[in-house]
Enzyme design. Structure first.
Site: not given
Length: 312
Positions: A167, A109, A83, A10, A58, A117
């Site tokens: 991530r 991610h 998303f 990322r 989004e 998460d």
């Protein structure tokens, strides 16, 4: 591999956008209130007039990206994989892919290495969702070098592209003079005659390490990095399958519909051989340290080694 340089892809995505932004005025970046996490904040700092924060919306962000593409801009829409591929699926399908607009998706991610998460954010279905969309290119880089090359290639390609970035910091394995990224072309990282391991994303480094463990047991494993899931490098996969007679796919994704599914679809038609798919076995993830989760789900080097050895 503790001494090997590690970088989260990322971060590579953010860096690549900045470098491309310096060269191309038509590049714009959109984010959904996650610029710090997706690392597009780097681009925002350098080019504030070409960064649009669309907020936690989004679907709207993808629509804005589609609109910008019709004006000649090259938009990179950025958010978490869950998303991008999940919440905005309809917009990517109907507003971007159907008219074949020049929109790039930077989905960060992805997979269980999102860690703490938890299950709601650990998207292990994105490859399957995106590769089912007609005309959508789907890619996942193995390391920092490949991620940066991938972003550049995505910019140069005219049409919709989905890229998954991670991530977790991962080893840099492509730091060599002869490295060349080509969309839709796999890379043989290790020759072998007993089994072919086909991997992408963070599973590439782990598969190489697993191949070394297998070698100590007298099993010679060929390792292929398939950074582009769609279009798939079928010629390379078929050739490898015929050479080794067995294929194992490894991905930080569901075993359903992703790299494993793509390889099985190819080989069932063109070179039927036994195939084992290593990935997330039709379950949701869970909260926990990324490294521990990879170990639990058998996606670390030791887990891959054991599963391939049993298969062979």
């Amino acid at each position: 591999m503790s001494e090997v340089k590690k970088i989260a892809t990322r971060a590579s995505y953010g860096s690549a956008l900045v470098e491309l932004g310096k060269e191309h005025d038509d590049l714009v970046v959109l984010d959904a209130d996650l610029a710090a996490a997706t690392q597009t904040g780097m681009f925002k700092k350098e080019f504030p007039d070409r960064h649009i924060d669309c907020g936690i919306a989004e679907c709207n962000m993808v629509g804005i990206g589609a609109g910008l593409a019709t004006t000649g801009k090259v938009p990179f829409v950025s958010t978490f994989a869950m998303f991008a591929a999940g919440r905005a699926y309809e917009q990517l399908r109907n507003s971007v892919a159907y008219p074949h607009l020049n929109v790039k998706v930077g989905a960060t991610h992805g997979g269980i290495s999102v860690g703490e998460d938890g299950a709601t954010h650990q998207c292990c279905e994105d490859f399957a969702l995106m590769r089912a969309i007609p005309g959508m290119v789907v890619m996942s880089p193995a390391d920092d070098i490949e991620a940066k090359a991938m972003v550049k290639a995505a910019y140069e390609y005219v049409g919709p592209v989905y890229m998954r970035f991670g991530r977790l910091a991962v080893p840099v394995i492509n730091d060599r003079p002869d490295y060349k990224f080509e969309m839709g072309k796999g890379i043989v990282l290790r020759e072998g005659k007993d089994v072919t391991i086909v991997a992408n994303g963070l599973c590439v480094a782990a598969s190489l390490e697993a191949a070394e463990k297998l070698a100590a047991d007298g099993i010679d494993a060929k390792v292929i990095n398939i950074h582009t899931i769609k279009p798939l490098d079928e010629d390379l996969i078929v050739t490898a399958a015929k050479e080794t007679g067995k294929v194992v796919t490894v991905e930080e994704h569901s075993v359903i519909g992703g790299l494993g599914g793509a390889v099985c679809e190819c080989l069932s038609e063109k070179a039927p051989v036994p195939v084992k798919r290593i990935g997330v076995n039709d379950v949701f993830g869970e909260s926990g340290p990324a490294v521990a989760l990879l170990e639990k789900y058998g996606l670390d080097a030791e887990g891959i080694y054991k599963q391939v050895k049993e298969f062979v």
